[in-house]
Design an enzyme around this catalytic site. Structure first.
Site, PDB file in Angstrom:
ATOM      1  N   CYS A  59       1.014  -1.117   0.152  1.00  0.00           N
ATOM      2  CA  CYS A  59      -0.101   0.015  -0.035  1.00  0.00           C
ATOM      3  C   CYS A  59       0.975   1.120  -0.097  1.00  0.00           C
ATOM      4  O   CYS A  59       1.501   1.602   1.012  1.00  0.00           O
ATOM      5  CB  CYS A  59      -1.003   0.008   1.104  1.00  0.00           C
ATOM      6  SG  CYS A  59      -1.583   1.521   1.764  1.00  0.00           S
ATOM      7  N   GLY A  60       0.716   2.229  -0.927  1.00  0.00           N
ATOM      8  CA  GLY A  60       1.331   3.216  -0.952  1.00  0.00           C
ATOM      9  C   GLY A  60       1.121   4.424   0.114  1.00  0.00           C
ATOM     10  O   GLY A  60       2.202   4.905   0.596  1.00  0.00           O
ATOM     11  N   HIS A  61      -0.135   4.422   0.362  1.00  0.00           N
ATOM     12  CA  HIS A  61      -0.284   5.329   1.544  1.00  0.00           C
ATOM     13  C   HIS A  61       0.261   4.814   2.674  1.00  0.00           C
ATOM     14  O   HIS A  61       0.645   5.706   3.792  1.00  0.00           O
ATOM     15  CB  HIS A  61      -1.944   5.571   1.689  1.00  0.00           C
ATOM     16  CG  HIS A  61      -2.439   6.073   0.102  1.00  0.00           C
ATOM     17  ND1 HIS A  61      -2.042   7.188  -0.163  1.00  0.00           N
ATOM     18  CD2 HIS A  61      -3.449   5.432  -0.322  1.00  0.00           C
ATOM     19  CE1 HIS A  61      -2.707   7.248  -1.292  1.00  0.00           C
ATOM     20  NE2 HIS A  61      -3.484   6.051  -1.651  1.00  0.00           N
ATOM     21  N   CYS A  62       0.292   3.544   2.935  1.00  0.00           N
ATOM     22  CA  CYS A  62       0.851   2.954   4.201  1.00  0.00           C
ATOM     23  C   CYS A  62       2.496   3.025   4.307  1.00  0.00           C
ATOM     24  O   CYS A  62       3.045   3.527   5.159  1.00  0.00           O
ATOM     25  CB  CYS A  62       0.653   1.566   4.159  1.00  0.00           C
ATOM     26  SG  CYS A  62      -1.247   0.879   3.948  1.00  0.00           S
TER      27      CYS A  62
END
Length: 522
Positions: A59-62
């Site tokens: 996950c990029g946002h993670c």
């Protein structure tokens, strides 16, 4: 675009450095506790307060949150524990916790969860959790007031005798707003030092006049209004950390876009005007170098700074100032918006001369005629041209449109970056794609949240549509499109402004399996 070999080598070097940085971060000792199905039930219920992140490694946002989360965890390790759960491994645990996107953050109080809706930067996380760890309403002494008033940007202190029934109203407000502000109560012995007469409520703040004293009837509603009205600066730069406060205030929001500090200085008088209209509107600066794309969402031309526009945060309507940017025109414009003399600007593409494809194209000016035709059931997708999930959905949606072509079930779509919803529409578009359904004979909308394959859409319409249409689902090689949304991180997001992109739900997903969805809020 051509790149020289030097640029190519530079890119490779940067990539290598990034990989090494990520590897070093992964190898470094962490103050974030790892939770699994085996230890979750032993750890979480025993903590008075713990923040848990449910994430996926891809996950990029993670990944963006990870360093901020680590900094906060290190700062708070002696006060408040922070933990994480890898949902690609602990699939059952994440399903049991109702995780639908990544990252999902939850605050657990003695095992009972609430959604974490705070900032995603380290200092914001720290401030949020320290406030959450305090009692909703702290009991302090007169000697404590000076120190306690410095605990946060906004601190609310009631000066009330121990048997004063007004404490009940203050406690109710503190319970409701505890995650945003710090509250305390002190007996009437503190009144003289604070220059008030009990009963009183004093709001201390680290900006503007530094202190406000409540004047009015002691009710939960009036106290709440007092706190919200005074808890934001008269004029402040708006960004991810404070965006939600302005939205929740519910007042028209006046934006002054600037790209140089000197431009802000040119409009110094705006602070006095903001003070004059404090009860009616909020004013903010917006750095066009960071959030210039948001200008299009407010009816302004991107790239022409300084600029000014007003937004009604209740319904999303916008009122750009088209005259010369002077304080006189700003004042006249804002007063006109508040009085109703200035009308909202609605954005719309041209209405198509004819519908070319299987999906009905809707624009702002045709929305009422097409989407709110009460004789028909309507399924409409709100999309953005740059949205990856919308592109993935398009072939399936075209097939669906073909199945119901020329029937009383309309399959429609609207580019929500180029068209505004009509005023009074009972929803906003929180991300892309957003899919709504309206039954024939009703103006109520429901969200479509099922799988995005042909059979799922057809089953939904068969169950929910008033008009019954028999269709044969074609045998096509397709996989269900994930329940993902793209938001304002790339270009303009019609509903979740770029200034809120870290606080608003942002999604970049993989196929839904074991809860694998990437969802972010600011």
């Amino acid at each position: 675009m051509r790149f020289t070999s030097a640029f190519a080598l530079l890119g490779l070097a940067a990539s290598a450095m990034l990989v090494k940085a990520e590897e070093a971060a992964a190898a470094a000792p962490s103050d974030v506790q790892v939770l699994t199905e085996k230890n979750f039930a032993d750890v979480v219920p025993k903590e008075n307060l713990i923040l848990v992140e449910f994430y996926a490694p891809w996950c990029g946002h993670c990944k963006a949150l990870a360093p901020e989360y680590e900094i906060a965890a290190t700062e708070l390790k002696a006060e408040i524990p922070m933990a994480k759960v890898d949902c690609t491994v602990e699939t059952k645990l994440c399903q049991d916790q109702g995780v639908q996107g990544y990252p999902t953050l939850k605050v657990f109080r003695s095992g009972k969860p609430v959604e974490y809706n705070g900032p995603r930067k380290a200092d914001g996380i720290i401030s949020y959790l320290r406030k959450a760890a305090l009692p909703a309403l702290s009991e302090i002494t007169a000697a404590d007031v000076a120190a306690f008033s410095q605990k946060d940007k906004v601190v609310v202190v009631g000066v009330l005798s121990k048997d004063d029934k007004n404490r009940e109203a203050l406690k109710a407000v503190a319970d409701d707003l505890r995650e945003k502000y710090v509250f305390a109560v002190v007996d009437e012995s503190a009144a003289e030092a604070q220059g008030v007469k009990a009963p009183a409520v004093v709001l201390f703040k680290s900006f503007d006049e530094g202190k406000n004293v409540f004047e009015g009837e002691f009710t939960q509603a009036s106290l709440t209004e007092f706190v919200k009205a005074n808890a934001v600066p008269l004029v402040d730069d708006i960004g991810p950390d404070n965006y939600q406060y302005y939205m929740e205030a519910g007042k028209p929001l006046a934006y002054l876009f600037y790209d140089k500090e000197e431009q802000k200085a040119e409009f110094e008088d705006i602070k006095g005007f903001a003070k004059e209209l404090k009860e009616e509107a909020n004013f903010v600066y917006l750095d066009a170098n960071k959030f210039g794309a948001h200008a299009a969402n407010l009816g302004l031309d991107d790239g022409k700074w300084p600029a000014f526009s007003v937004q009604n945060v209740q319904d999303g309507s916008k009122f750009p100032l088209k005259k010369d940017l002077t304080m006189a025109n700003i004042k006249e414009h804002v007063r006109g918006v508040l009085s109703g003399d200035v009308k909202a600007t609605l954005k719309s593409e041209a209405i198509p001369d004819k519908q070319e494809g299987p999906v009905t194209v809707v624009v702002g000016d045709s929305y009422k005629d097409v989407v709110e035709d009460l004789d028909k059931d309507v399924l409409i997708e709100f999309y953005a041209p740059w949205c990856g999930h919308c592109k993935n959905l398009a072939p399936t949606y075209d097939i669906l449109g073909g199945l119901y072509k020329d029937s009383k079930i309309v399959i429609a779509k609207m580019d929500a970056t180029a068209n505004d919803l009509p005023l009074g529409t009972p929803f906003t578009v929180p991300g892309f794609p957003t899919i709504k359904f309206r039954k024939a004979g009703s103006l109520e909308y429901t969200d479509y949240s099922g799988n995005r394959d042909i059979q799922a859409f057809v089953d939904f319409l068969k169950e929910n549509a008033v008009n019954k249409v028999d269709v044969v689902v074609p045998e096509v090689a397709e996989k269900p499109e994930e329940h993902g949304h793209d938001h304002a991180e790339e270009e303009h997001d019609h509903a979740h402004e770029e200034v809120a992109k870290e606080a608003a739900a942002e999604t970049e997903t993989k196929p839904v399996a074991a809860g694998e969805v990437d969802h972010d809020e600011l």
